[in-house]
Write a protein that holds these residues in place. Structure first.
Motif, PDB file in Angstrom:
ATOM      1  N   SER A   1       0.849  -1.197   0.000  1.00 58.23           N
ATOM      2  CA  SER A   1       0.000   0.000   0.000  1.00 58.23           C
ATOM      3  C   SER A   1       0.881   1.242   0.000  1.00 58.23           C
ATOM      4  N   PRO A   2       0.370   2.367  -0.628  1.00 64.24           N
ATOM      5  CA  PRO A   2       1.198   3.591  -0.730  1.00 64.24           C
ATOM      6  C   PRO A   2       1.498   4.183   0.631  1.00 64.24           C
ATOM      7  N   ASN A   3       2.629   4.769   0.743  1.00 65.56           N
ATOM      8  CA  ASN A   3       3.062   5.380   1.997  1.00 65.56           C
ATOM      9  C   ASN A   3       2.333   6.695   2.201  1.00 65.56           C
ATOM     10  N   THR A   4       1.596   6.786   3.293  1.00 64.51           N
ATOM     11  CA  THR A   4       0.797   7.983   3.562  1.00 64.51           C
ATOM     12  C   THR A   4       1.567   9.028   4.347  1.00 64.51           C
ATOM     13  N   GLY A   5       2.751   8.666   4.771  1.00 61.44           N
ATOM     14  CA  GLY A   5       3.531   9.617   5.575  1.00 61.44           C
ATOM     15  C   GLY A   5       4.187  10.661   4.695  1.00 61.44           C
ATOM     16  N   ASN A   6       4.645  11.744   5.336  1.00 59.44           N
ATOM     17  CA  ASN A   6       5.299  12.826   4.600  1.00 59.44           C
ATOM     18  C   ASN A   6       6.711  12.441   4.191  1.00 59.44           C
ATOM     19  N   LYS A   7       7.336  11.583   5.055  1.00 63.47           N
ATOM     20  CA  LYS A   7       8.718  11.204   4.763  1.00 63.47           C
ATOM     21  C   LYS A   7       8.775   9.779   4.237  1.00 63.47           C
ATOM     22  N   LYS A   8       9.698   9.585   3.334  1.00 63.82           N
ATOM     23  CA  LYS A   8       9.888   8.231   2.818  1.00 63.82           C
ATOM     24  C   LYS A   8      10.663   7.409   3.847  1.00 63.82           C
ATOM     25  N   LYS A   9      10.101   6.223   4.163  1.00 67.61           N
ATOM     26  CA  LYS A   9      10.724   5.382   5.198  1.00 67.61           C
ATOM     27  C   LYS A   9      11.993   4.739   4.662  1.00 67.61           C
ATOM     28  N   ASN A  10      12.999   4.661   5.550  1.00 67.55           N
ATOM     29  CA  ASN A  10      14.236   4.007   5.137  1.00 67.55           C
ATOM     30  C   ASN A  10      14.092   2.477   5.225  1.00 67.55           C
ATOM     31  N   GLU A  11      15.108   1.785   4.799  1.00 65.60           N
ATOM     32  CA  GLU A  11      15.054   0.320   4.707  1.00 65.60           C
ATOM     33  C   GLU A  11      14.880  -0.345   6.078  1.00 65.60           C
ATOM     34  N   GLN A  12      15.544   0.204   7.116  1.00 65.99           N
ATOM     35  CA  GLN A  12      15.452  -0.384   8.455  1.00 65.99           C
ATOM     36  C   GLN A  12      14.051  -0.255   9.022  1.00 65.99           C
ATOM     37  N   GLU A  13      13.441   0.904   8.807  1.00 64.21           N
ATOM     38  CA  GLU A  13      12.085   1.113   9.299  1.00 64.21           C
ATOM     39  C   GLU A  13      11.098   0.165   8.631  1.00 64.21           C
ATOM     40  N   LEU A  14      11.302  -0.052   7.323  1.00 65.99           N
ATOM     41  CA  LEU A  14      10.440  -0.988   6.611  1.00 65.99           C
ATOM     42  C   LEU A  14      10.575  -2.410   7.179  1.00 65.99           C
ATOM     43  N   LYS A  15      11.796  -2.785   7.500  1.00 67.25           N
ATOM     44  CA  LYS A  15      12.021  -4.119   8.074  1.00 67.25           C
ATOM     45  C   LYS A  15      11.365  -4.253   9.444  1.00 67.25           C
ATOM     46  N   ASP A  16      11.481  -3.172  10.246  1.00 71.09           N
ATOM     47  CA  ASP A  16      10.853  -3.192  11.569  1.00 71.09           C
ATOM     48  C   ASP A  16       9.336  -3.307  11.452  1.00 71.09           C
ATOM     49  N   GLU A  17       8.765  -2.531  10.505  1.00 71.61           N
ATOM     50  CA  GLU A  17       7.311  -2.571  10.316  1.00 71.61           C
ATOM     51  C   GLU A  17       6.880  -3.957   9.840  1.00 71.61           C
ATOM     52  N   GLU A  18       7.696  -4.523   8.953  1.00 67.80           N
ATOM     53  CA  GLU A  18       7.396  -5.864   8.447  1.00 67.80           C
ATOM     54  C   GLU A  18       7.363  -6.878   9.598  1.00 67.80           C
TER      55      GLU A  18
END
Length: 432
Positions: free
Chosen positions: A13-30
């Motif tokens: 799903s598209p990122n609704t935040g103002n900032k683009k998440k970095n790779e580590q944050e994506l892994k944590d969210e996953e």
């Protein structure tokens, strides 16, 4: 729930935040999403299966030393449990009644003077004997005692002795368990000492012992149990092992007021035997300090033990400022007097294994004797002798005697001359 699909859609799903998440944050969210959906799929972390609620608790932590109330509660509950178990055993009156019923239902003909009983009558006695006897009247017990009788019967006396033995074993186990302070099915040295100390007044053959000798007698008796039943020297023995060996039978044999002199002399636990061993210790202790030096121990038996063997004894055994106490002396005596037993051979083998390799090689044996020892033992490896080789050879007592005792060495070296001399003496006696 198709949590894999949900996870993919959520991550796509598209990122609704103002900032683009970095790779580590994506892994944590996953990982967070994976944990959430996986937990929901498994039932929210709580097992919904009612079966697991019925599993009984199988581990109970032992009370700590400072938990006095819990320790007391545990001791009292164990005492009540053992009392209940004791009441479940047949008493003398019930045993007499059982014998009467067996005799009444014997199945002719007798074999000599031995009464027999068939399976049908066996079951009838079981019905009349009462609930305490139910465990003995089974097909398995009958088959165990059935031998070669052509009528398919068993001996009434053998069955009754079987019952008596079972009752005695349970009584003894309960009696020993009362001294099991830890409640873990084993006795420590102090536990067994207390048991034997309180047993002394019930043994008529020990009536002549002075109370001042009780502590030495208890030490002498307990040492045999621990020498043979605690080979790893853990300081505790399983109650099952005590019941399985013959030592307790030998000890309780002292209840017999008519015990012969010969039986007393061969029984380690008898008063004459204990006094003999302790008397030998006192005679060896020339400086009367209660301990034995190497020089004092060298006079043991026929005073023919080799110096190299004595050196090894004092190197390997527990000593105090280079001297041996009575308990260590008892281990030494038990090993030398029972050289055919695996525990004794283990004790001596450790002394002979001067390099601590777990086997005797040519160097080790040359240190004590010569290579013909290998011919006697016939080990699997021609260059070394293991403890198992020594036991399997059935020559362990002879080999160890040769290696540690000058008299044994001389006897072995002159065995042919001794046999010839004995033959000549026998011939002379025949002529006269």
């Amino acid at each position: 729930m198709d949590w894999k699909g949900v996870l993919r859609r959520r991550l796509a799903s598209p990122n609704t935040g103002n900032k683009k998440k970095n790779e580590q944050e994506l892994k944590d969210e996953e990982m967070d999403l994976f944990t959430k959906y996986y937990s929901e799929w498994k039932g929210g972390g709580k097992n919904s299966n009612e079966f697991y609620k019925t599993i009984p608790r199988f581990y109970y932590r032992l009370p700590a030393e400072d938990e006095v109330l819990l320790q007391k509660l545990r001791e009292e509950s164990r005492a009540v449990f053992l009392q209940r178990k004791s009441r479940e055993l047949l008493d003398n009156e019930e045993l007499q009644n059982l014998w009467f019923l067996l005799d009444k239902h014997q199945t002719p003909p007798m074999i000599g003077e031995e009464a027999m009983i068939n399976y049908e009558n066996f079951l009838k006695v079981g019905e009349k004997a009462g609930p305490k006897c139910k465990q003995f009247f089974t097909a398995k017990v009958f088959a165990k005692l059935l031998h070669t009788d052509s009528y398919g019967r068993i001996s009434i006396m053998q069955f009754f002795n079987y019952v008596m033995r079972k009752v005695w074993l349970h009584q003894t186990r309960i009696g020993l368990s009362l001294y099991d302070v830890a409640g873990q099915g084993y006795l420590r040295e102090s536990d067994l000492e207390n048991y034997i100390l309180e047993l002394i007044p019930t043994l008529p053959q020990l009536d002549g012992l002075e109370k001042s000798f009780y502590s030495f007698y208890v030490c002498t008796a307990v040492r045999k149990f621990f020498f043979f039943l605690d080979p790893l020297r853990t300081g505790k023995i399983k109650i099952q092992d005590i019941l399985a060996c013959s030592f307790l039978d030998d000890l309780l044999e002292l209840r017999d007021e008519e015990l012969s002199k010969e039986s007393q002399e061969t029984n380690w636990f008898s008063a004459p035997s204990a006094l003999r061993v302790y008397g030998q210790y006192l005679n060896l202790d020339k400086d009367h300090n209660g301990m034995l030096s190497k020089e004092e121990l060298s006079r043991y038996g026929t005073a023919t033990m080799t110096n190299v063997f004595l050196d090894r004894v004092f190197q390997e055994c527990l000593t105090y400022d280079g001297e041996m106490d009575y308990k260590t002396y008892l281990d030494f005596v038990l090993a030398l007097e029972n050289r055919k037993e695996p525990a004794a051979l283990q004790y001596i083998f450790k002394l002979l294994d001067i390099e601590n390799k777990g086997y005797l090689n040519v160097f080790s044996l040359n240190y004590f004797f010569r290579d013909e020892i290998f011919d006697m033992v016939k080990p699997k490896d021609p260059l070394k002798i293991s403890l198992q080789d020594l036991i399997n050879s059935n020559q362990g007592d002879t080999v160890t005697t040769i290696l540690i005792d000058l008299n044994g060495f001389w006897t072995y070296e002159n065995r042919e001359a001794l046999v010839a001399n004995d033959s000549e003496n026998s011939a002379d006696l025949d002529d006269t």
